[in-house]
Scaffold this active site. Structure first.
Site, PDB file in Angstrom:
ATOM      1  N   GLY A  89       0.859  37.290  28.465  1.00  8.08           N
ATOM      2  CA  GLY A  89      -0.129  37.697  29.420  1.00  8.08           C
ATOM      3  C   GLY A  89      -1.255  38.583  29.067  1.00  8.08           C
ATOM      4  O   GLY A  89      -2.040  39.246  29.865  1.00  8.08           O
ATOM      5  N   ALA A  90      -1.565  38.384  27.708  1.00  8.20           N
ATOM      6  CA  ALA A  90      -2.553  39.191  26.965  1.00  8.20           C
ATOM      7  C   ALA A  90      -3.845  39.256  27.570  1.00  8.20           C
ATOM      8  O   ALA A  90      -4.815  40.192  27.635  1.00  8.20           O
ATOM      9  CB  ALA A  90      -2.470  38.950  25.526  1.00  8.20           C
TER      10      ALA A  90
ATOM     11  N   GLY B 151       7.432  57.382  34.543  1.00 13.11           N
ATOM     12  CA  GLY B 151       6.915  57.850  33.464  1.00 13.11           C
ATOM     13  C   GLY B 151       5.658  59.038  33.613  1.00 13.11           C
ATOM     14  O   GLY B 151       5.210  59.542  32.730  1.00 13.11           O
ATOM     15  N   LYS B 152       5.623  59.351  34.938  1.00 17.86           N
ATOM     16  CA  LYS B 152       4.756  60.431  35.304  1.00 17.86           C
ATOM     17  C   LYS B 152       5.345  61.811  34.662  1.00 17.86           C
ATOM     18  O   LYS B 152       6.465  62.050  34.777  1.00 17.86           O
ATOM     19  CB  LYS B 152       4.202  60.416  36.848  1.00 17.86           C
ATOM     20  CG  LYS B 152       3.309  59.446  37.262  1.00 17.86           C
ATOM     21  CD  LYS B 152       2.989  59.500  38.584  1.00 17.86           C
ATOM     22  CE  LYS B 152       1.965  58.122  38.882  1.00 17.86           C
ATOM     23  NZ  LYS B 152       0.758  58.685  38.617  1.00 17.86           N
TER      24      LYS B 152
ATOM     25  N   HIS C 101       8.554  52.846  43.895  1.00 14.31           N
ATOM     26  CA  HIS C 101       7.934  54.173  43.381  1.00 14.31           C
ATOM     27  C   HIS C 101       8.659  55.207  44.154  1.00 14.31           C
ATOM     28  O   HIS C 101       9.156  56.192  43.412  1.00 14.31           O
ATOM     29  CB  HIS C 101       6.273  54.196  43.537  1.00 14.31           C
ATOM     30  CG  HIS C 101       5.735  53.121  42.852  1.00 14.31           C
ATOM     31  ND1 HIS C 101       6.116  52.881  41.502  1.00 14.31           N
ATOM     32  CD2 HIS C 101       4.636  52.517  42.894  1.00 14.31           C
ATOM     33  CE1 HIS C 101       5.377  51.833  41.172  1.00 14.31           C
ATOM     34  NE2 HIS C 101       4.323  51.811  41.800  1.00 14.31           N
TER      35      HIS C 101
ATOM     36  N   ARG D  13       2.539  67.924  43.470  1.00 12.77           N
ATOM     37  CA  ARG D  13       1.498  66.891  43.704  1.00 12.77           C
ATOM     38  C   ARG D  13       1.797  66.071  42.543  1.00 12.77           C
ATOM     39  O   ARG D  13       1.524  66.390  41.240  1.00 12.77           O
ATOM     40  CB  ARG D  13       0.192  67.475  43.424  1.00 12.77           C
ATOM     41  CG  ARG D  13      -1.043  66.421  43.863  1.00 12.77           C
ATOM     42  CD  ARG D  13      -2.298  66.991  44.169  1.00 12.77           C
ATOM     43  NE  ARG D  13      -2.678  67.830  42.832  1.00 12.77           N
ATOM     44  CZ  ARG D  13      -3.875  68.695  42.855  1.00 12.77           C
ATOM     45  NH1 ARG D  13      -4.321  69.008  44.150  1.00 12.77           N
ATOM     46  NH2 ARG D  13      -3.983  69.499  41.686  1.00 12.77           N
TER      47      ARG D  13
ATOM     48  N   TRP E 122      -5.277  72.496  50.045  1.00 12.76           N
ATOM     49  CA  TRP E 122      -4.899  72.594  48.741  1.00 12.76           C
ATOM     50  C   TRP E 122      -6.529  72.751  48.072  1.00 12.76           C
ATOM     51  O   TRP E 122      -7.486  71.787  48.162  1.00 12.76           O
ATOM     52  CB  TRP E 122      -4.520  71.176  48.268  1.00 12.76           C
ATOM     53  CG  TRP E 122      -3.896  71.259  46.893  1.00 12.76           C
ATOM     54  CD1 TRP E 122      -4.801  71.289  45.767  1.00 12.76           C
ATOM     55  CD2 TRP E 122      -2.643  71.098  46.587  1.00 12.76           C
ATOM     56  NE1 TRP E 122      -3.690  71.394  44.575  1.00 12.76           N
ATOM     57  CE2 TRP E 122      -2.592  71.213  45.279  1.00 12.76           C
ATOM     58  CE3 TRP E 122      -1.227  70.672  47.052  1.00 12.76           C
ATOM     59  CZ2 TRP E 122      -1.453  70.928  44.243  1.00 12.76           C
ATOM     60  CZ3 TRP E 122      -0.246  70.563  46.408  1.00 12.76           C
ATOM     61  CH2 TRP E 122      -0.362  70.790  45.059  1.00 12.76           C
TER      62      TRP E 122
END
Length: 496
Positions: free
Chosen positions: A38-39, A213-214, A272, A392, A489
């Site tokens: 799918g490049a 991966g965060k 997520h 956060r 914030w």
């Protein structure tokens, strides 16, 4: 702990070594071929290739051992693919020596996703590269990244299995990375898992969820299990409720037809936000080995009780159906707030509130752990709100007001895709979704999703730029959340 302070050794995480100092620490030897299927698509151009470039620039992918292959149906040359990619490789670095060298690592092969000829040509190109690097068949490593719709996963995996796998597993390997969504409900997810599972073993399959991966998501385990301050507080005796929130201040923006097939629950909450919930709620694993961590995540999911209708609010922003690709009678939610309850000793009675929506009044993702009222409170804090611990996740990852990027003393914080691709090369599945974990997640949401699909559960209209349906705030109040009044914030660069 500074961001990126991780060092990988034998599959485990060890603190006190930076991500940047870990370059080249890949135990396997032999030629490495990374194949992006799918490049020519948006995902590959915007996420996959930029992540590979950053890994190359930081020294994790060595010029003398790696080669990258793009594969898609589009009939273009090597240079045409390189030109398409170049604009996405780190703004300000176009034309640099690093970019030029990286682009020369890329070769393109055109072919169908369901015909042998294209994959035979792909295998030939990979083999020629391996031979040129004097890599034996036994030690060659092939990583296939499927930047494709899930509907073609089975046929593509079959072609890879039949024509493109390494010829031996004596030091070499073949690994498959697949993107979400992994099905649309329990039955379709299990069918997809079975089809891929017939071709590849579970240790070869990497179901990627970029939220895992965060940096702050990855550091939740350190925050919880290496911190004596939080250890005694992280339970139902001290915590009143937990919120995991994802907000976007824009709508579907031309992707209405695609989004309408899935909706906000399938797109954001089922994967997520549920993954974040697992890390917030799981018990301490026996060790930091990937399987021990994933075992604990599965236990959390299996402890979630069926979702009650009265603890769900769905919404759809006004104007969503104006998109010509969205059906006029669409029942797809663009907003959802729901309460999940975990039936175990640690969390009995504590509501976990998952909230996600599009076209809202702000863009952010955070975790809010709200503690119970202080007994005998002499400050009458009820008027101002309860104590909250806030993490956060985006934008600008931070804990309370401490911006993660500004507290890291120059340490490189990798993007989620960079870290996860590197994990795949190393064979570390800690931050990928295991099959039984995927099944348990779909078991939670499938009954609700089927009712929505059948039109039995209707979304409430809300105005773009608002907080979402007012009923969602009412649900939060019923669940026990106490709004903090006067809290704003303030960005760290303003504070500093």
């Amino acid at each position: 702990m500074a961001a990126g302070e991780w060092h990988r050794e034998k599959g485990d995480y060890l603190k006190n070594e930076s991500f940047a100092e870990d370059k080249g620490n890949v135990p396997e030897t032999g030629c490495l071929s990374i194949i992006v299927l799918g490049a020519s698509g948006d995902l590959a151009k915007k996420k996959t290739f930029p992540a590979l470039f950053n890994l190359y620039r930081q020294g994790f992918l060595q010029l003398n051992e790696v080669h990258i292959f793009g594969y898609a149906r589009t009939k273009i040359s090597d240079d045409e693919l390189r030109n398409r990619i170049q604009g996405y490789l780190s703004s300000g670095n176009e034309g640099s020596e690093d970019v030029s060298k990286f682009l020369q690592l890329i070769k393109y092969v055109s072919g169908s996703y369901d015909a042998a000829e294209g994959f035979q040509a792909l295998d030939k190109a990979i083999s020629e590269h391996e031979t040129s690097r004097n890599s034996s068949e036994e030690s060659s490593r092939r990583l296939f990244y499927l930047a494709l719709p899930p509907s073609v996963y089975p046929q593509v995996c079959k072609m890879i299995k039949n024509y493109c796998t390494t010829k031996s597993d004596l030091g070499g390997w073949t690994r498959i990375v697949v993107e979400k969504p992994f099905g649309k409900d329990l039955a379709s997810a299990e069918e997809l898992s079975s089809q891929i599972g017939e071709l590849f073993n579970e240790p070869q399959i990497y179901r990627i969820d970029h939220y895992l991966g965060k940096e702050l998501v990855q550091n939740l385990l350190v925050l919880r299990f290496a911190n004596r301050f939080f250890l005694p507080l992280w339970n139902r005796d001290n915590i009143d409720n937990v919120q995991i929130v994802f907000r976007e201040d824009f709508g579907t923006e031309g992707r209405g037809g695609y989004f309408d097939e899935y909706g906000i629950i399938r797109d954001i909450i089922q994967n997520h936000l549920l993954q974040v919930l697992c890390l917030v709620a799981m018990e301490k694993p026996v060790s930091l080995k990937p399987e021990h961590i994933r075992d604990e995540k599965v236990k959390v999911l299996q402890s979630v009780v069926p979702i009650k209708d009265e603890e769900v609010v769905l919404g759809q922003y006004e104007g969503y159906r104006d998109d010509p690709t969205v059906p006029d009678n669409s029942n797809t939610p663009t907003f959802a707030t729901m309460v999940l309850r975990i039936h175990n000793e640690r969390w009995e009675g504590v509501p976990f509130i998952l909230k996600a929506g599009k076209a809202l009044n702000s863009r952010k993702a955070d975790i809010r752990v709200q503690f119970k009222d202080v007994p005998g409170d002499i400050f009458k804090s009820q008027k101002q709100g309860r104590n909250e611990f806030v993490i956060r996740l985006q934008p600008s990852e931070a804990i309370l007001h401490e911006a993660y990027g500004q507290a890291t003393w120059g340490v490189v914080i990798p993007e989620a895709y960079e870290r996860l691709i590197l994990d795949t090369i190393r064979g570390d599945q800690q931050h990928f979704v295991r099959r039984d974990e995927l099944k348990a997640a779909w078991e939670i949401f499938t009954p609700l999703l089927h009712r929505i699909d059948n039109g039995e559960f209707k979304p409430i209209a809300y105005k773009p730029g608002s907080r979402g349906p007012a009923e969602a705030d009412e649900l939060l109040e019923k669940a026990g959340y106490v709004q903090t009044h006067g809290y704003i914030w303030i960005p760290t660069d303003v504070i500093n």
